[in-house]
Design an enzyme around this catalytic site. Structure first.
Site, PDB file in Angstrom:
ATOM      1  N   THR A  51      -4.170   3.252   3.980  1.00 40.46           N
ATOM      2  CA  THR A  51      -5.597   3.049   3.857  1.00 40.46           C
ATOM      3  C   THR A  51      -5.841   2.053   2.729  1.00 40.46           C
ATOM      4  O   THR A  51      -5.062   1.979   1.790  1.00 40.46           O
ATOM      5  CB  THR A  51      -6.308   4.384   3.559  1.00 40.46           C
ATOM      6  OG1 THR A  51      -7.687   4.149   3.426  1.00 40.46           O
ATOM      7  CG2 THR A  51      -5.789   5.041   2.301  1.00 40.46           C
ATOM      8  N   GLU A  91      -7.685   9.896   4.877  1.00 41.72           N
ATOM      9  CA  GLU A  91      -7.135  11.005   4.078  1.00 41.72           C
ATOM     10  C   GLU A  91      -7.443  12.379   4.677  1.00 41.72           C
ATOM     11  O   GLU A  91      -6.971  13.393   4.193  1.00 41.72           O
ATOM     12  CB  GLU A  91      -7.709  10.955   2.651  1.00 41.72           C
ATOM     13  CG  GLU A  91      -7.228   9.780   1.811  1.00 41.72           C
ATOM     14  CD  GLU A  91      -8.084   8.526   1.952  1.00 41.72           C
ATOM     15  OE1 GLU A  91      -8.777   8.391   2.988  1.00 41.72           O
ATOM     16  OE2 GLU A  91      -8.058   7.678   1.039  1.00 41.72           O
ATOM     17  N   LYS A 139     -16.866  -3.055   4.901  1.00 43.24           N
ATOM     18  CA  LYS A 139     -16.349  -2.598   6.192  1.00 43.24           C
ATOM     19  C   LYS A 139     -16.874  -3.495   7.302  1.00 43.24           C
ATOM     20  O   LYS A 139     -18.032  -3.440   7.655  1.00 43.24           O
ATOM     21  CB  LYS A 139     -16.720  -1.149   6.451  1.00 43.24           C
ATOM     22  CG  LYS A 139     -15.786  -0.537   7.462  1.00 43.24           C
ATOM     23  CD  LYS A 139     -15.706   0.951   7.324  1.00 43.24           C
ATOM     24  CE  LYS A 139     -14.431   1.463   7.998  1.00 43.24           C
ATOM     25  NZ  LYS A 139     -14.366   2.894   8.048  1.00 43.24           N
ATOM     26  N   TRP A 192     -11.419  -2.627   6.806  1.00 43.42           N
ATOM     27  CA  TRP A 192     -11.779  -2.854   5.414  1.00 43.42           C
ATOM     28  C   TRP A 192     -11.440  -4.251   4.921  1.00 43.42           C
ATOM     29  O   TRP A 192     -10.398  -4.791   5.245  1.00 43.42           O
ATOM     30  CB  TRP A 192     -11.045  -1.866   4.520  1.00 43.42           C
ATOM     31  CG  TRP A 192     -11.492  -0.464   4.655  1.00 43.42           C
ATOM     32  CD1 TRP A 192     -10.752   0.579   5.137  1.00 43.42           C
ATOM     33  CD2 TRP A 192     -12.759   0.077   4.303  1.00 43.42           C
ATOM     34  NE1 TRP A 192     -11.494   1.725   5.096  1.00 43.42           N
ATOM     35  CE2 TRP A 192     -12.724   1.447   4.592  1.00 43.42           C
ATOM     36  CE3 TRP A 192     -13.936  -0.469   3.767  1.00 43.42           C
ATOM     37  CZ2 TRP A 192     -13.809   2.289   4.368  1.00 43.42           C
ATOM     38  CZ3 TRP A 192     -15.011   0.364   3.549  1.00 43.42           C
ATOM     39  CH2 TRP A 192     -14.944   1.723   3.845  1.00 43.42           C
TER      40      TRP A 192
HETATM   41  P1  AMP Z   1     -11.216   4.936   6.679  1.00 40.94           P
HETATM   42  O1  AMP Z   1     -10.306   5.718   5.823  1.00 40.94           O
HETATM   43  O2  AMP Z   1     -10.808   3.516   6.854  1.00 40.94           O
HETATM   44  O3  AMP Z   1     -11.446   5.596   7.989  1.00 40.94           O
HETATM   45  O4  AMP Z   1     -12.641   4.827   5.946  1.00 40.94           O
HETATM   46  C1  AMP Z   1     -13.309   5.978   5.471  1.00 40.94           C
HETATM   47  C2  AMP Z   1     -14.658   5.597   4.939  1.00 40.94           C
HETATM   48  O5  AMP Z   1     -15.483   5.058   5.978  1.00 40.94           O
HETATM   49  C3  AMP Z   1     -15.455   6.758   4.396  1.00 40.94           C
HETATM   50  O6  AMP Z   1     -15.070   7.079   3.085  1.00 40.94           O
HETATM   51  C4  AMP Z   1     -16.883   6.244   4.489  1.00 40.94           C
HETATM   52  O7  AMP Z   1     -17.209   5.436   3.367  1.00 40.94           O
HETATM   53  C5  AMP Z   1     -16.845   5.358   5.722  1.00 40.94           C
HETATM   54  N1  AMP Z   1     -17.400   6.111   6.878  1.00 40.94           N
HETATM   55  C6  AMP Z   1     -16.731   6.768   7.825  1.00 40.94           C
HETATM   56  N2  AMP Z   1     -17.581   7.313   8.720  1.00 40.94           N
HETATM   57  C7  AMP Z   1     -18.825   7.001   8.325  1.00 40.94           C
HETATM   58  C8  AMP Z   1     -20.140   7.267   8.824  1.00 40.94           C
HETATM   59  N3  AMP Z   1     -20.353   7.944   9.941  1.00 40.94           N
HETATM   60  N4  AMP Z   1     -21.190   6.798   8.102  1.00 40.94           N
HETATM   61  C9  AMP Z   1     -21.001   6.065   6.983  1.00 40.94           C
HETATM   62  N5  AMP Z   1     -19.794   5.767   6.474  1.00 40.94           N
HETATM   63  C10 AMP Z   1     -18.715   6.229   7.131  1.00 40.94           C
END
Ligand code: AMP
Length: 541
Positions: free
Chosen positions: A181, A327, A436, A441
């Site tokens: 990540t 995570e 994002k 990312w």
């Molecule tokens: P990842 O580990 O790449 O899946 O990213 C996780 C992050 O994506 C989270 O900590 C949030 O900041 C963002 N995220 C995931 N789902 C949502 C959602 N439904 N609304 C807003 N942010 C989200």
């Protein structure tokens, strides 16, 4: 008194076994690179995944050893999802959208010796092959082309293992999966999933109030299998006996809708960018995909805007908003309406659906701010912290990342939320400054560091600005050294050798100086406020 229950480990092997034994007729459908359809059943998935496991064992893969994959979403990737952990190995998915430099870092950090790769991705491997140590490259040869020197054809490889599987002694706490990540400090961090975490997560996401996955479902994860295990759906679907449909590399909305319609897909998961494109295609082709009505749309990875939710409902699609993180294996919360909300008027219902939902069973949550634990009143904001059997307790081999966990064992998500009295989470911001874009990312820190190396630049901060197609795109706020100038084209050309193309800022704003906090740090919140209504020059469709 002691419990009298058996102590049977929870393993990925059990999931595969159930899929093969109870649901041998369940179909797995994939689009090949040439767009033709590949179709087989669980019986073949089961046999081929075990043949892969046997071949890996024969090739000397040890228990706990990572085996990397560089593949799109399709049946062979699904075989790797099961074959690698069944061999005692660790499914180490590589994100094909990363810059080769990041892939080199990750491969070097995780140390896989074996890579399974789609033939269409060989050019990407060629960009970094000489910078990593890989002993074995196994190619899924869709196009039946010539293989690079030393590479093995996947079909030949698994044929060598046919029927020779020796189940290893798996403990439920053994490593089964590894995803990297992006972190705030730039370098990717490894999250290692245990067999137990994957089994419990599969059960949790399949529940009726979560994704309601059953043997009557047909599911397509549009979310890549190289990002957070496609939100865990491939494991859950196999466990429940659900049909799975994979788009391969063909991710445009028309292709997706054709597959959903032809294959009777009932549940699709994707980031808002995917759903925005789907709405446009539905608007432009009324009546073309009649079977898509009633489809459940899981939207996650970034916030689902109300306008998107409204548009999906207008087209007869049933949206569900979800929140997760790599995570957390990765689903942490899914929206579903409690009975008492049935009386909400339509607009209030949409606004409610824009909340990220209720925490899954086994995911404990709390909201913490400077005054301590915040009440669940829908207004008090703070950082969301989580705990549970499928939440990471540390990163792989990353001693300096302890600050992501509290001393009493909670994971600090970095997301700023309010929880209401009913337990619904509403995410208002991220404490981290990552950008994002289209579900993937971009590290603002890495971009800033590079930009500040430009001879004309005094200081720079990169922020995420809302974008109608990609959710967010990077804007570079730049303060120049006296007497200098810098155009967007110059800046992009300067950065291009070091970053993937989609990382490059799409806008530059020349400022007098970057605003600072009292401790001298760049105050990006001020920049975000200043540029929140930025109008993009780049295409938004
Ligand atoms: P990842 O580990 O790449 O899946 O990213 C996780 C992050 O994506 C989270 O900590 C949030 O900041 C963002 N995220 C995931 N789902 C949502 C959602 N439904 N609304 C807003 N942010 C989200």
């Amino acid at each position: 008194m002691r419990a009298t229950m058996m102590d049977v480990p929870l393993t990925v092997a059990q999931i595969l076994e159930r899929a093969g034994r109870l649901f041998p007729d369940t179909e797995i459908v994939s689009r090949r690179p040439d767009k033709s359809i590949h179709r087989y059943r669980h019986a073949e998935l089961h046999g081929r995944a075990l043949a892969l496991a046997a071949a890996l064992q024969k090739a000397g893969v040890k228990q706990g050893e990572p085996v990397a994959t560089l593949m799109w979403n399709h049946a062979v990737h699904l075989e790797a999802y099961f074959g690698i952990p069944c061999a005692g190995g660790v499914l180490h998915t590589l994100n094909l959208r990363l810059h080769p430099n990041d892939l080199v870092y990750i491969v070097d950090h995780a140390g896989p010796r074996t890579l399974i790769i789609d033939d269409v991705l060989l050019p990407l491997l060629a960009e970094f092959r000489d910078r990593v140590r890989l002993d074995r490259v196994i190619v899924v040869n869709w196009g039946k082309g010539a293989l690079p020197e030393g590479a093995v054809d996947y079909e030949d490889f698994i044929a060598a293992g046919a029927a020779g599987y020796v189940p290893p002694e798996l403990d439920e706490t053994d490593a089964a999966g590894l995803c990297y990540t992006s972190g705030t400090t730039g370098k990717p961090k490894g999250v290692v999933y245990s067999h137990r975490a994957i089994v419990l997560h599969s059960l949790a996401i399949s529940l009726p109030d979560v994704l309601s996955i059953s043997h009557r479902s047909a599911v397509m994860p549009v979310v890549p299998m190289f990002h957070a295990n496609a939100w865990g759906e491939p494991f859950a679907c196999a466990m429940m006996g659900a049909k799975q449909v994979f788009p391969g590399a063909h991710l445009d909305a028309v292709n997706l809708l054709d597959l959903w319609n032809d294959e009777g897909v009932t549940l699709v998961s994707g980031v808002p960018t995917v759903w925005l494109a789907v709405v446009r295609a539905l608007d432009e082709n009324p009546g073309r995909w009649p079977r898509v009505k009633g489809l459940r749309a899981l939207i996650g990875g970034a916030a689902a805007p109300e306008g998107l939710l409204r548009a999906l409902i207008k087209h007869g699609i049933d949206p569900a908003h979800g929140w997760g993180m790599t995570e957390i294996t990765p689903v942490g919360a899914i929206h579903s309406f409690k009975r008492k909300l049935d009386t909400l008027p339509p607009d209030a219902r949409i606004a409610h659906l824009a909340k990220q939902g209720l925490p899954l069973p086994l995911v404990e949550t709390r909201v913490v701010n400077d005054s301590g634990e915040a009440p669940w009143d829908g207004a008090s904001v703070g950082e969301l912290q989580v705990r549970g059997p499928f939440v990471a307790a540390r990163y792989h081999n990353q001693p300096d990342s302890g600050d992501r966990w509290t001393s009493d064992g909670w994971f600090k998500t970095g997301d700023v939320v309010a929880m209401d009295a009913d337990g619904y989470i509403k995410l208002s911001d991220r404490t981290k400054d990552l950008i994002k874009s289209g579900g993937e990312w971009i590290s603002s820190v890495e971009l800033e560091n590079a930009i500040m190396g430009h001879p004309a630049v005094a200081e720079a901060a990169v922020i995420a600005v809302a974008h109608p197609r990609w959710d967010e795109r990077p804007l570079a706020a730049v303060a120049l050294k006296p007497g200098n100038s810098l155009s967007l084209e110059d800046l992009r050309a300067y950065l291009a050798p070091h970053f993937a193309k989609w990382w490059l800022p799409d806008a530059i704003a020349i400022v007098d100086q970057i605003p600072r906090t009292s401790t001298g740090k760049f105050q990006k919140s001020v920049l975000r406020e200043r540029f929140k209504d930025w109008t993009w020059d780049i295409p938004t469709r």
